[in-house]
Design a protein around this motif. Structure first.
Motif, PDB file in Angstrom:
ATOM      1  N   GLN A  68      -2.607  21.224 -22.012  1.00 52.11           N
ATOM      2  CA  GLN A  68      -1.825  20.060 -22.420  1.00 52.11           C
ATOM      3  C   GLN A  68      -0.850  19.639 -21.328  1.00 52.11           C
ATOM      4  N   GLU A  71      -2.922  17.961 -18.552  1.00 53.60           N
ATOM      5  CA  GLU A  71      -3.358  16.624 -18.959  1.00 53.60           C
ATOM      6  C   GLU A  71      -2.197  15.631 -18.919  1.00 53.60           C
ATOM      7  N   ALA A  72      -1.035  16.045 -19.392  1.00 56.20           N
ATOM      8  CA  ALA A  72       0.136  15.163 -19.379  1.00 56.20           C
ATOM      9  C   ALA A  72       0.579  14.877 -17.954  1.00 56.20           C
ATOM     10  N   SER A  73       0.532  15.885 -17.093  1.00 57.51           N
ATOM     11  CA  SER A  73       0.913  15.700 -15.690  1.00 57.51           C
ATOM     12  C   SER A  73      -0.031  14.725 -14.991  1.00 57.51           C
ATOM     13  N   LYS A  75      -1.897  12.423 -16.418  1.00 60.12           N
ATOM     14  CA  LYS A  75      -1.700  11.099 -16.997  1.00 60.12           C
ATOM     15  C   LYS A  75      -0.455  10.435 -16.390  1.00 60.12           C
ATOM     16  N   LEU A  76       0.624  11.192 -16.262  1.00 65.80           N
ATOM     17  CA  LEU A  76       1.849  10.667 -15.674  1.00 65.80           C
ATOM     18  C   LEU A  76       1.624  10.281 -14.204  1.00 65.80           C
TER      19      LEU A  76
END
Length: 83
Positions: A68, A71-73, A75-76
């Protein structure tokens, strides 16, 4: 600390509301990591043996996995235009 109730819970709605308040406290105070750490610390203690399913469910609900985070990194990073 032993798991005890101050009074028997006979109303499922009451119990649900109580859990909602406790969950909101955890989230509002950003205590998710501490909660997950605590759950891991009690997970294999004999006094909590009958709670394994509930403990594992709570860990899965509140734990942030490496996947998670990655994935967030990503996306950012992409939202900022990459390199």
């Amino acid at each position: 600390m032993q798991a005890t109730l101050q009074r028997p819970v006979t109303n499922e709605l009451y119990l649900y509301k109580k859990i909602m308040i406790l969950t909101e406290f955890l989230l509002d105070q950003n205590l998710e990591d501490e909660y997950v750490d605590y759950l891991y610390s009690i997970k294999n203690k004999s006094i909590w043996a009958d709670f394994k399913e509930e403990i594992n469910t709570a860990i899965a609900e509140f734990e942030i996995t490496d996947q998670q985070i990655n994935e967030a990194s990503t996306k950012l990073f992409l939202s900022l235009g990459g390199i």
